[in-house]
Design an enzyme around this catalytic site. Structure first.
Site, short mmCIF file in Angstrom:
data_model
loop_
_atom_site.label_atom_id
_atom_site.label_comp_id
_atom_site.label_asym_id
_atom_site.label_seq_id
_atom_site.Cartn_x
_atom_site.Cartn_y
_atom_site.Cartn_z
N ARG A 45 0.79 -1.25 0.01
CA ARG A 45 -0.01 -0.02 -0.15
C ARG A 45 0.68 1.24 0.02
O ARG A 45 0.39 2.22 -0.46
CB ARG A 45 -1.17 -0.16 1.27
CG ARG A 45 -2.07 -1.10 1.00
CD ARG A 45 -2.99 -1.14 1.83
NE ARG A 45 -2.58 -1.58 3.31
CZ ARG A 45 -2.62 -2.83 3.68
NH1 ARG A 45 -2.97 -3.85 3.10
NH2 ARG A 45 -2.11 -3.19 4.82
N GLU A 89 5.66 -10.54 14.46
CA GLU A 89 4.94 -11.32 15.65
C GLU A 89 5.04 -12.85 15.21
O GLU A 89 5.25 -13.58 16.43
CB GLU A 89 3.59 -10.81 15.92
CG GLU A 89 3.20 -9.37 15.64
CD GLU A 89 3.16 -8.93 14.40
OE1 GLU A 89 2.20 -9.21 13.43
OE2 GLU A 89 3.75 -7.85 13.88
#
Length: 180
Positions: free
Chosen positions: A64, A101
């Site tokens: 993006r 993560e």
């Protein structure tokens, strides 16, 4: 940016509950991109930040950041450099691994796209945990350029990315048009 402009941008961001996994609320910017007025306000606002901070080039983070960074670069009269996922760029690249993560990832930039004296503004849609942005800052510096700052459409403050990025920013500004 005016309060009216902020409200326009906010009104064009759609919440998608439980995407990509249960408990996550995804911030979908496709309605904003589909609205020429909102997209123009976003582009102009980010371009003003780039000019204000003396950027000479813009880096857009896949994917993006490409959508936002390319029109910002045109509006600000600056060059655009894509930072891609590893293995997507031909030729000599600089690469940087970073922690997620759930594992690790790696990004790359063409080695010849950065030079001493460049002041590079990083553009992305969201600041979450800050891992990708920190890796991009490392790439920019390894390429001999300076980080002019990081500008994002929205910052998800509850994820703590700003605090984690403070050492990597090394005094460069972090600008978020919207804080959520």
């Amino acid at each position: 940016m005016t309060g009216e402009a902020r409200q326009l941008l906010l009104s064009r961001i759609r919440d998608v509950p439980d995407y990509p996994q249960p408990g996550v609320v995804f911030k979908d910017i496709t309605p904003l991109l589909a609205d020429p007025e909102a997209f123009s306000v976003l582009t102009e606002s980010l371009a003003e930040l780039c000019v204000r901070h003396g950027a000479t080039k813009i880096v857009g983070l896949e994917a993006r950041g490409f959508i936002l960074g390319a029109p910002v670069a045109i509006r600000a009269g600056l060059g655009f450099i894509p930072v891609r996922k590893a293995g997507k760029l031909p030729g000599a690249t600089l690469s940087q691994a970073y922690e997620l993560e759930y594992g690790t990832a790696e990004i790359e930039v063409h080695a010849e796209d950065l030079a001493t004296g460049d002041r590079v503004m990083i553009i992305d849609d969201v600041l979450a945990t800050g891992g990708t942005a920190a890796a991009a800052m490392e790439l920019i510096r390894r390429g001999g350029a300076d980080v002019a700052g990081l500008a994002v459409l929205m910052e998800l403050g509850f994820l703590g990315g700003r605090d984690r990025l403070a050492p990597a920013l090394a005094g460069a500004p972090l600008e978020a048009l919207l804080a959520l």
